[in-house]
Design a protein around this motif. Structure first.
Motif, mmCIF file in Angstrom:
data_model
loop_
_atom_site.group_PDB
_atom_site.id
_atom_site.type_symbol
_atom_site.label_atom_id
_atom_site.label_comp_id
_atom_site.label_asym_id
_atom_site.label_seq_id
_atom_site.Cartn_x
_atom_site.Cartn_y
_atom_site.Cartn_z
ATOM 1 N N UNK A 35 -10.498 20.294 -23.742
ATOM 2 C CA UNK A 35 -9.120 20.709 -23.496
ATOM 3 C C UNK A 35 -8.775 20.568 -22.017
ATOM 4 N N UNK A 36 -9.656 21.044 -21.162
ATOM 5 C CA UNK A 36 -9.451 20.958 -19.718
ATOM 6 C C UNK A 36 -9.350 19.502 -19.282
ATOM 7 N N UNK A 37 -10.241 18.680 -19.792
ATOM 8 C CA UNK A 37 -10.234 17.257 -19.438
ATOM 9 C C UNK A 37 -8.958 16.569 -19.930
ATOM 10 N N UNK A 38 -8.547 16.872 -21.164
ATOM 11 C CA UNK A 38 -7.359 16.233 -21.729
ATOM 12 C C UNK A 38 -6.098 16.588 -20.944
ATOM 13 N N UNK A 39 -5.919 17.869 -20.670
ATOM 14 C CA UNK A 39 -4.732 18.273 -19.919
ATOM 15 C C UNK A 39 -4.739 17.659 -18.514
ATOM 16 N N UNK A 57 -2.287 13.797 -14.804
ATOM 17 C CA UNK A 57 -2.448 12.719 -13.831
ATOM 18 C C UNK A 57 -1.603 11.497 -14.190
ATOM 19 N N UNK A 58 -1.568 11.125 -15.450
ATOM 20 C CA UNK A 58 -0.863 9.919 -15.862
ATOM 21 C C UNK A 58 0.649 10.063 -15.732
ATOM 22 N N UNK A 80 -1.397 24.316 -18.022
ATOM 23 C CA UNK A 80 -2.170 24.535 -19.248
ATOM 24 C C UNK A 80 -3.644 24.201 -19.034
ATOM 25 N N UNK A 81 -3.914 23.202 -18.196
ATOM 26 C CA UNK A 81 -5.304 22.922 -17.825
ATOM 27 C C UNK A 81 -5.903 24.128 -17.094
ATOM 28 N N UNK A 82 -5.143 24.700 -16.193
ATOM 29 C CA UNK A 82 -5.590 25.863 -15.415
ATOM 30 C C UNK A 82 -5.875 27.057 -16.329
ATOM 31 N N UNK A 83 -4.977 27.320 -17.292
ATOM 32 C CA UNK A 83 -5.195 28.431 -18.219
ATOM 33 C C UNK A 83 -6.441 28.207 -19.069
ATOM 34 N N UNK A 84 -6.663 26.957 -19.484
ATOM 35 C CA UNK A 84 -7.873 26.654 -20.258
ATOM 36 C C UNK A 84 -9.117 26.875 -19.418
ATOM 37 N N UNK A 85 -9.041 26.579 -18.117
ATOM 38 C CA UNK A 85 -10.198 26.812 -17.247
ATOM 39 C C UNK A 85 -10.444 28.310 -17.058
ATOM 40 N N UNK A 86 -9.371 29.099 -17.001
ATOM 41 C CA UNK A 86 -9.535 30.554 -16.921
ATOM 42 C C UNK A 86 -10.194 31.092 -18.196
#
Length: 235
Positions: A13-17, A22-23, A151-157
């Motif tokens: 999830x973190x990688x996908x977001x 980035x794209x 959303x990447x940040x929330x998944x990392x939390x």
């Protein structure tokens, strides 16, 4: 689902977001483009939007014989689709007729002016979580790249809380993710995709947006199921 499986899914999830953010933020450079060409094919997910979008992107990547030329083609398409470069504003009419500007406020208010209520809500969600988005070449915080990065940040939390055995904090991150998805990205990604379809010259960016919409739907379902199992969802 055990912790090992949960951790593995969170890393994905973190990688996908991160990749989606980035794209949408900047044109693909030569190294990123080569990495995408060399990456293994993704298995079908069962989500039609994701699978169709990924198919468009993969078809474009598989057709590349000159990476430098493809990089140039994508840079031009990025500028046309998201920035409106090369279009005469006087003959194009309203703002959204010139480009698919990747800001929530354009699609939820129909206004040419960035900001407003929806952008303020996004910024408040960021501040509540002590999050500062990457704003390279970005005007306002409701840019799709910033929202995906959040959303990447929330998944990392959530991942960190799971690793620490703090299920209360992990559940809070899930609830925040689901609420933000529904209140923001999922409320305008469909209209954004429709605008991209009008402006894109390559299949890459239309495929990217379709895949992104599909991924958001997949993540929404996964978050809802997780919260339902915990009895921790407040719809």
């Amino acid at each position: 689902m055990g912790n090992a499986d949960g951790k593995r899914q969170l890393e994905d999830c973190i990688e996908n977001y991160g990749m989606l953010s980035r794209l949408f933020r900047l044109e693909a450079d030569k190294g990123l483009l080569q990495d995408m060409i060399d990456s293994p094919c993704v298995d079908e997910t069962g989500n039609t939007m994701f699978d169709n979008g990924y198919g468009k992107m993969r078809s474009f990547l598989n057709s590349i014989t000159d990476v430098a030329r493809a990089k140039s083609d994508l840079a031009i398409d990025f500028s046309l689709v998201f920035l409106g470069y090369g279009v005469d504003p006087d003959s194009a009419g309203a703002a959204r007729a010139r480009a698919a500007y990747p800001y929530e406020s354009f699609f939820r208010t129909g206004s040419k002016v960035l900001g407003g209520e929806h952008c303020s809500e996004v910024s408040s969600a960021y501040r509540a979580r002590a999050f500062m988005p990457t704003k390279t070449r970005i005007i306002a915080e409701d840019h799709i790249a910033c929202e995906l990065e959040f959303l990447q940040y929330l998944a990392s939390l959530e991942r960190d809380a799971v690793q620490d055995g703090d299920e209360v904090s992990a559940a809070k991150a899930r609830r925040d993710s689901l609420a933000f998805l529904r209140s923001h990205l999922l409320s305008w990604i469909g209209d954004f995709r429709n605008e991209i379809e009008k402006h894109a010259d390559t299949s890459f960016y239309l495929g990217l947006c379709e895949m992104t919409q599909g991924w958001l739907e997949i993540d929404e379902e996964a978050l809802q199921e997780s919260l339902d199992r915990e009895g921790g969802c407040d719809d």
